[in-house]
Design a protein around this motif. Structure first.
Motif, mmCIF file in Angstrom:
data_model
loop_
_atom_site.group_PDB
_atom_site.id
_atom_site.type_symbol
_atom_site.label_atom_id
_atom_site.label_comp_id
_atom_site.label_asym_id
_atom_site.label_seq_id
_atom_site.Cartn_x
_atom_site.Cartn_y
_atom_site.Cartn_z
ATOM 1 N N ILE A 130 65.081 15.831 38.641
ATOM 2 C CA ILE A 130 66.035 16.620 39.429
ATOM 3 C C ILE A 130 65.562 16.749 40.873
ATOM 4 N N ASP A 131 64.270 17.002 41.056
ATOM 5 C CA ASP A 131 63.731 17.096 42.418
ATOM 6 C C ASP A 131 63.889 15.770 43.161
ATOM 7 N N CYS A 146 70.943 15.359 34.374
ATOM 8 C CA CYS A 146 69.623 15.955 34.161
ATOM 9 C C CYS A 146 69.699 17.478 34.110
ATOM 10 N N LEU A 147 70.554 18.070 34.930
ATOM 11 C CA LEU A 147 70.717 19.523 34.889
ATOM 12 C C LEU A 147 71.235 19.980 33.532
ATOM 13 N N LYS A 148 72.209 19.245 32.987
ATOM 14 C CA LYS A 148 72.749 19.598 31.671
ATOM 15 C C LYS A 148 71.692 19.434 30.586
ATOM 16 N N GLU A 149 70.916 18.366 30.666
ATOM 17 C CA GLU A 149 69.873 18.144 29.666
ATOM 18 C C GLU A 149 68.795 19.227 29.744
ATOM 19 N N ARG A 150 68.464 19.647 30.964
ATOM 20 C CA ARG A 150 67.459 20.702 31.106
ATOM 21 C C ARG A 150 67.954 22.024 30.542
ATOM 22 N N GLU A 171 59.304 16.666 33.026
ATOM 23 C CA GLU A 171 59.858 15.380 33.448
ATOM 24 C C GLU A 171 61.263 15.544 34.035
ATOM 25 N N LEU A 172 62.080 16.394 33.394
ATOM 26 C CA LEU A 172 63.427 16.633 33.918
ATOM 27 C C LEU A 172 63.366 17.326 35.278
#
Length: 338
Positions: free
Chosen positions: A195-196, A129-133, A190-191
């Motif tokens: 992540i949270d 998710c971090l990479k996608e964000r 949403e990301l």
């Protein structure tokens, strides 16, 4: 008939290949097995040493075969590849695994527990998710630049300024692009929520795991770093000393020596790059506070920073953190200042 004492098992998703050998590594039996036949076949063998490459599914099969009474060892794939003789096929891969089991200086991979795999799955999904964000924000910034709107670097600027840009009717953006930009902003929210959620799960797991709590007594180890370190290193039994842990994570110099001349280059950057990055970020946070402290570790950091520079000092501290983490896990103690 010769007794089977070693089994080289070439893993796959559906079809597996087993090469069974005696104590002299002479082939006794070769067998191709479907997924549902593997445990039944292995259960018919006497207790023996089973070797597998540390690949997808290896930890699951390692636990299953160990429960049947066999000794299981996972071998890093780069140790097996040079031992393949002839053309590459599944049976030759299995035979190479048998040969690797007999080598005296092979480093094996410790089989992960269910709890370790849970932590690994959690931080891997968070990492995705971090990479996608990051990719989403970079794309939005690049597309906006084509319309004459340039935003500073940083996710916080994208998050705070996109609603204002969407509401500004005088910035020249078309209706279609506004609709696409609104969709990207929704994806960003949403990301952030995902992540949270993953971060909260990691913090809860680290609070429930006693080893993670002990790791967090080390400067630079927070809930995320301790969880990831725990999932990768386990209880530390797979490593003889702390330096082996830092070497497996690529935090030691890469050697290129010949003719009696020792040449040490930058760090090797082997192993888990995500954990290595977390340790370096944790070391950087500790270094930022060291100038205002008087403990022995801070004195060591400040002296090293003055002699070798900030970046080398950060990597050296990350190396020390990895070694301290292994000591805490292997001895069952907590970190204390000397």
């Amino acid at each position: 008939m010769n007794t089977i004492v070693i089994v080289g098992l070439d893993l796959a998703k559906i079809v597996f290949h087993a090469v069974c050998c005696d104590q002299h590594q002479q082939i006794v039996k070769k067998k191709m097995l479907k997924r549902g036949q593997l445990l039944k076949f292995i259960n018919q063998l006497p207790p023996c040493l089973v070797g597998m490459e540390a690949c997808a599914g290896a930890h699951y099969w390692g636990r299953q075969l160990r429960a049947l009474g066999h000794q299981v060892k996972l071998i890093p794939p780069h140790f097996v590849t040079p031992l393949v003789q002839g053309n590459k096929n599944d049976f030759n891969d299995g035979l190479a695994i048998v040969e690797a089991l007999g080598r005296p200086r092979i480093h094996f991979v410790e089989i992960k527990t269910i709890e370790q795999q849970d932590m690994q799955a959690l931080y891997r999904m968070r990492q995705r998710c971090l990479k996608e964000r990051t990719a989403l924000c970079n794309q939005a910034r690049g597309l906006l630049a084509e319309y004459g709107i340039v935003l500073p670097k940083g996710i916080s600027f994208i998050r705070s300024r996109l609603p204002t840009i969407l509401e500004d009717a005088a910035n020249g953006l078309s209706v279609l692009f506004r609709r696409l930009l609104a969709h990207s902003y929704q994806q960003l929210k949403e990301l952030d929520a995902h992540i949270d959620s993953y971060t909260l799960e990691l913090k809860v797991l680290s609070q429930q795991d006693e080893a993670c709590q002990r790791l967090q007594t080390i400067p630079g180890f927070g809930p995320i770093v301790s969880s990831v370190f725990r999932s990768v290193v386990g209880n530390g039994a797979a490593f003889r000393r702390g330096r082996d842990v830092s070497a497996s994570l690529g935090l030691v110099p890469k050697q290129h020596s010949s003719g009696g001349k020792a040449v040490l280059r930058g760090i090797s950057k082997r192993g888990d790059c995500y954990l290595r990055g977390l340790l370096i970020h944790g070391a950087r946070a500790v270094m930022n506070q060291s100038a205002r402290k008087q403990d022995p570790l801070s004195h060591w950091i400040n002296r090293l920073k003055a002699e070798r520079g900030v970046n080398r000092a950060v990597v050296a501290l990350a190396n020390k953190m990895a070694r301290m983490g292994w000591a805490v896990l292997s001895t069952g103690t907590v970190y204390t200042q000397a």
